[in-house]
Design a protein around this motif. Structure first.
Motif, PDB file in Angstrom:
ATOM      1  N   HIS A  29       0.830  -1.202   0.000  1.00 22.82           N
ATOM      2  CA  HIS A  29       0.000   0.000   0.000  1.00 22.82           C
ATOM      3  C   HIS A  29       0.867   1.256   0.000  1.00 22.82           C
ATOM      4  O   HIS A  29       1.947   1.286   0.602  1.00 22.82           O
ATOM      5  CB  HIS A  29      -0.935   0.003   1.200  1.00 22.82           C
ATOM      6  CG  HIS A  29      -2.066  -0.960   1.040  1.00 22.82           C
ATOM      7  ND1 HIS A  29      -3.116  -1.026   1.933  1.00 22.82           N
ATOM      8  CD2 HIS A  29      -2.335  -1.880   0.088  1.00 22.82           C
ATOM      9  CE1 HIS A  29      -3.969  -1.962   1.529  1.00 22.82           C
ATOM     10  NE2 HIS A  29      -3.513  -2.497   0.425  1.00 22.82           N
ATOM     11  N   LEU A  30       0.370   2.269  -0.678  1.00 27.75           N
ATOM     12  CA  LEU A  30       1.130   3.495  -0.859  1.00 27.75           C
ATOM     13  C   LEU A  30       0.457   4.722  -0.243  1.00 27.75           C
ATOM     14  O   LEU A  30       1.077   5.777  -0.150  1.00 27.75           O
ATOM     15  CB  LEU A  30       1.336   3.764  -2.362  1.00 27.75           C
ATOM     16  CG  LEU A  30       2.064   2.667  -3.151  1.00 27.75           C
ATOM     17  CD1 LEU A  30       2.089   3.029  -4.627  1.00 27.75           C
ATOM     18  CD2 LEU A  30       3.487   2.474  -2.620  1.00 27.75           C
ATOM     19  N   TYR A  31      -0.809   4.562   0.131  1.00 32.42           N
ATOM     20  CA  TYR A  31      -1.569   5.687   0.656  1.00 32.42           C
ATOM     21  C   TYR A  31      -1.876   5.413   2.128  1.00 32.42           C
ATOM     22  O   TYR A  31      -2.357   4.340   2.476  1.00 32.42           O
ATOM     23  CB  TYR A  31      -2.871   5.875  -0.141  1.00 32.42           C
ATOM     24  CG  TYR A  31      -2.604   6.221  -1.581  1.00 32.42           C
ATOM     25  CD1 TYR A  31      -2.377   5.221  -2.518  1.00 32.42           C
ATOM     26  CD2 TYR A  31      -2.537   7.551  -1.986  1.00 32.42           C
ATOM     27  CE1 TYR A  31      -2.090   5.540  -3.835  1.00 32.42           C
ATOM     28  CE2 TYR A  31      -2.258   7.871  -3.302  1.00 32.42           C
ATOM     29  CZ  TYR A  31      -2.031   6.874  -4.217  1.00 32.42           C
ATOM     30  OH  TYR A  31      -1.745   7.186  -5.516  1.00 32.42           O
ATOM     31  N   SER A  48      -3.998  12.590   5.291  1.00 34.89           N
ATOM     32  CA  SER A  48      -3.605  11.571   4.324  1.00 34.89           C
ATOM     33  C   SER A  48      -2.172  11.845   3.885  1.00 34.89           C
ATOM     34  O   SER A  48      -1.719  12.996   3.886  1.00 34.89           O
ATOM     35  CB  SER A  48      -4.545  11.549   3.111  1.00 34.89           C
ATOM     36  OG  SER A  48      -4.572  12.801   2.470  1.00 34.89           O
ATOM     37  N   TYR A  50       1.062  10.542   1.163  1.00 36.99           N
ATOM     38  CA  TYR A  50       1.457   9.773  -0.010  1.00 36.99           C
ATOM     39  C   TYR A  50       2.785  10.301  -0.510  1.00 36.99           C
ATOM     40  O   TYR A  50       3.027  11.509  -0.508  1.00 36.99           O
ATOM     41  CB  TYR A  50       0.391   9.893  -1.117  1.00 36.99           C
ATOM     42  CG  TYR A  50       0.838   9.344  -2.455  1.00 36.99           C
ATOM     43  CD1 TYR A  50       1.150  10.204  -3.514  1.00 36.99           C
ATOM     44  CD2 TYR A  50       0.959   7.978  -2.649  1.00 36.99           C
ATOM     45  CE1 TYR A  50       1.569   9.700  -4.738  1.00 36.99           C
ATOM     46  CE2 TYR A  50       1.382   7.469  -3.872  1.00 36.99           C
ATOM     47  CZ  TYR A  50       1.683   8.333  -4.906  1.00 36.99           C
ATOM     48  OH  TYR A  50       2.093   7.828  -6.111  1.00 36.99           O
ATOM     49  N   ASN A  51       3.647   9.410  -0.909  1.00 36.15           N
ATOM     50  CA  ASN A  51       4.934   9.803  -1.485  1.00 36.15           C
ATOM     51  C   ASN A  51       5.706  10.715  -0.530  1.00 36.15           C
ATOM     52  O   ASN A  51       6.300  11.708  -0.950  1.00 36.15           O
ATOM     53  CB  ASN A  51       4.697  10.491  -2.834  1.00 36.15           C
ATOM     54  CG  ASN A  51       5.938  10.505  -3.698  1.00 36.15           C
ATOM     55  OD1 ASN A  51       6.815   9.644  -3.567  1.00 36.15           O
ATOM     56  ND2 ASN A  51       6.041  11.484  -4.575  1.00 36.15           N
ATOM     57  N   SER A  55      -0.927  14.766   1.821  1.00 37.19           N
ATOM     58  CA  SER A  55      -1.784  15.079   0.680  1.00 37.19           C
ATOM     59  C   SER A  55      -2.910  16.015   1.080  1.00 37.19           C
ATOM     60  O   SER A  55      -3.300  16.910   0.331  1.00 37.19           O
ATOM     61  CB  SER A  55      -2.393  13.791   0.108  1.00 37.19           C
ATOM     62  OG  SER A  55      -1.409  12.823  -0.140  1.00 37.19           O
ATOM     63  N   THR A  94      -4.759   2.281   5.422  1.00 36.26           N
ATOM     64  CA  THR A  94      -3.871   2.285   4.258  1.00 36.26           C
ATOM     65  C   THR A  94      -4.637   1.814   3.034  1.00 36.26           C
ATOM     66  O   THR A  94      -5.632   1.088   3.152  1.00 36.26           O
ATOM     67  CB  THR A  94      -2.630   1.399   4.471  1.00 36.26           C
ATOM     68  OG1 THR A  94      -2.976   0.009   4.381  1.00 36.26           O
ATOM     69  CG2 THR A  94      -1.992   1.659   5.814  1.00 36.26           C
ATOM     70  N   TRP A  98      -5.454   5.593  -4.580  1.00 36.12           N
ATOM     71  CA  TRP A  98      -6.040   6.756  -3.935  1.00 36.12           C
ATOM     72  C   TRP A  98      -7.549   6.719  -3.972  1.00 36.12           C
ATOM     73  O   TRP A  98      -8.206   7.300  -3.128  1.00 36.12           O
ATOM     74  CB  TRP A  98      -5.528   8.037  -4.598  1.00 36.12           C
ATOM     75  CG  TRP A  98      -6.089   8.297  -5.967  1.00 36.12           C
ATOM     76  CD1 TRP A  98      -5.571   7.862  -7.140  1.00 36.12           C
ATOM     77  CD2 TRP A  98      -7.276   9.024  -6.285  1.00 36.12           C
ATOM     78  NE1 TRP A  98      -6.366   8.273  -8.179  1.00 36.12           N
ATOM     79  CE2 TRP A  98      -7.415   8.989  -7.701  1.00 36.12           C
ATOM     80  CE3 TRP A  98      -8.224   9.694  -5.526  1.00 36.12           C
ATOM     81  CZ2 TRP A  98      -8.470   9.612  -8.348  1.00 36.12           C
ATOM     82  CZ3 TRP A  98      -9.280  10.323  -6.173  1.00 36.12           C
ATOM     83  CH2 TRP A  98      -9.387  10.263  -7.579  1.00 36.12           C
ATOM     84  N   GLN A 102     -10.018   1.763   1.842  1.00 31.96           N
ATOM     85  CA  GLN A 102      -9.017   1.981   2.866  1.00 31.96           C
ATOM     86  C   GLN A 102      -9.205   0.912   3.940  1.00 31.96           C
ATOM     87  O   GLN A 102     -10.328   0.698   4.399  1.00 31.96           O
ATOM     88  CB  GLN A 102      -9.155   3.383   3.457  1.00 31.96           C
ATOM     89  CG  GLN A 102      -8.921   4.475   2.417  1.00 31.96           C
ATOM     90  CD  GLN A 102      -9.145   5.869   2.966  1.00 31.96           C
ATOM     91  OE1 GLN A 102      -9.129   6.105   4.180  1.00 31.96           O
ATOM     92  NE2 GLN A 102      -9.348   6.819   2.073  1.00 31.96           N
TER      93      GLN A 102
END
Lengths: 113, 113
Positions: A29-31, A48, A50-51, A55, A94, A98, A102
């Motif tokens: 998971h990335l978010y 939230s 991300y990266n 966000s 997670t 996007w 979740q």
């Protein structure tokens, strides 16, 4: 089945102290998200992520709150100086995308005395 | 504004009957909806989701219906079992580029044996 895990399950702290709540996301998971639920109330969005950056954040997520993913696995929520009204269940969630479901962890119960 | 609300705070059903839990949302821009189940002391558990380009989606014993005209969402549980007893939340993604979830107040489902 992969799960989101959170530690500790219960944290008791004195008002004004710093707390760090930890979450281990599902591996692909990335978010990442933090929500909170005051006893008997609905779940509220906090932030939230991300990266490696925020966000979106809610009005609740003021300067006392911060998030980071220090080691590429754990996702943490820090409350710098806790207040009585920070007492709540804090849920990490997670997601793989996007715009997809979740998955929530079991929560950390934070009690501020 | 963004708000998600529930019509019935508590629903009691007999084991084996079908349950219908309702939810109203106010943001016509919302494009994604999720139903979560929350048992005491646990985090929200994903049940089923639906996107705004659909009006019905079925899972195992559960069906979600979306009526965009009246901004209404419902969760139908077939042959309700004691293990279905929990608080059920609907949640929406208000879109607008973000991916936070806005939760409703919750409905308590009690299954009588």
């Amino acid at each position: 089945e992969p799960e989101v895990t959170q530690t500790p399950s219960h944290q008791v702290t004195q008002m004004g102290q710093e707390v760090i709540l930890r979450c281990v996301p599902i591996s692909n998971h990335l978010y990442f998200y933090w929500y909170r639920q005051i006893l008997g109330q609905k779940v509220e969005f906090l932030v939230s992520f991300y990266n490696n950056e925020i966000s979106e954040k809610s009005e609740i997520f003021d300067d006392q709150f911060s998030v980071e993913r220090p080691d590429g696995s754990n996702f943490t929520l820090k409350i710098r100086s806790t207040k009585l009204e920070d007492s709540a269940m804090y849920f990490c969630a997670t997601g793989a995308r996007w715009d997809n479901e979740q998955f929530f962890g079991p929560g950390t119960r934070l009690t501020v005395l | 504004g963004e708000s998600v609300g529930l019509h019935l705070p508590t629903l009691s059903v007999q084991e084996g009957d079908n349950s219908i839990i309702n939810c109203a949302y106010s943001n016509s821009a919302s494009d994604y909806f999720i139903w979560y189940k929350q048992e005491s002391g646990k985090g929200p558990q994903f049940i089923i989701d639906i996107r705004s380009n659909m009006d019905k989606r079925q899972g195992q014993r559960v069906t979600v219906l979306l009526n965009k005209t009246v901004k209404h969402l419902s969760l139908q549980i077939a042959a309700t079992q004691p293990g279905d007893s929990a608080v059920y939340f609907c949640a929406e993604n208000p879109s607008l580029g973000g991916n936070k979830l806005v939760f409703g107040a919750g409905t308590i489902l009690r299954v009588k044996s």
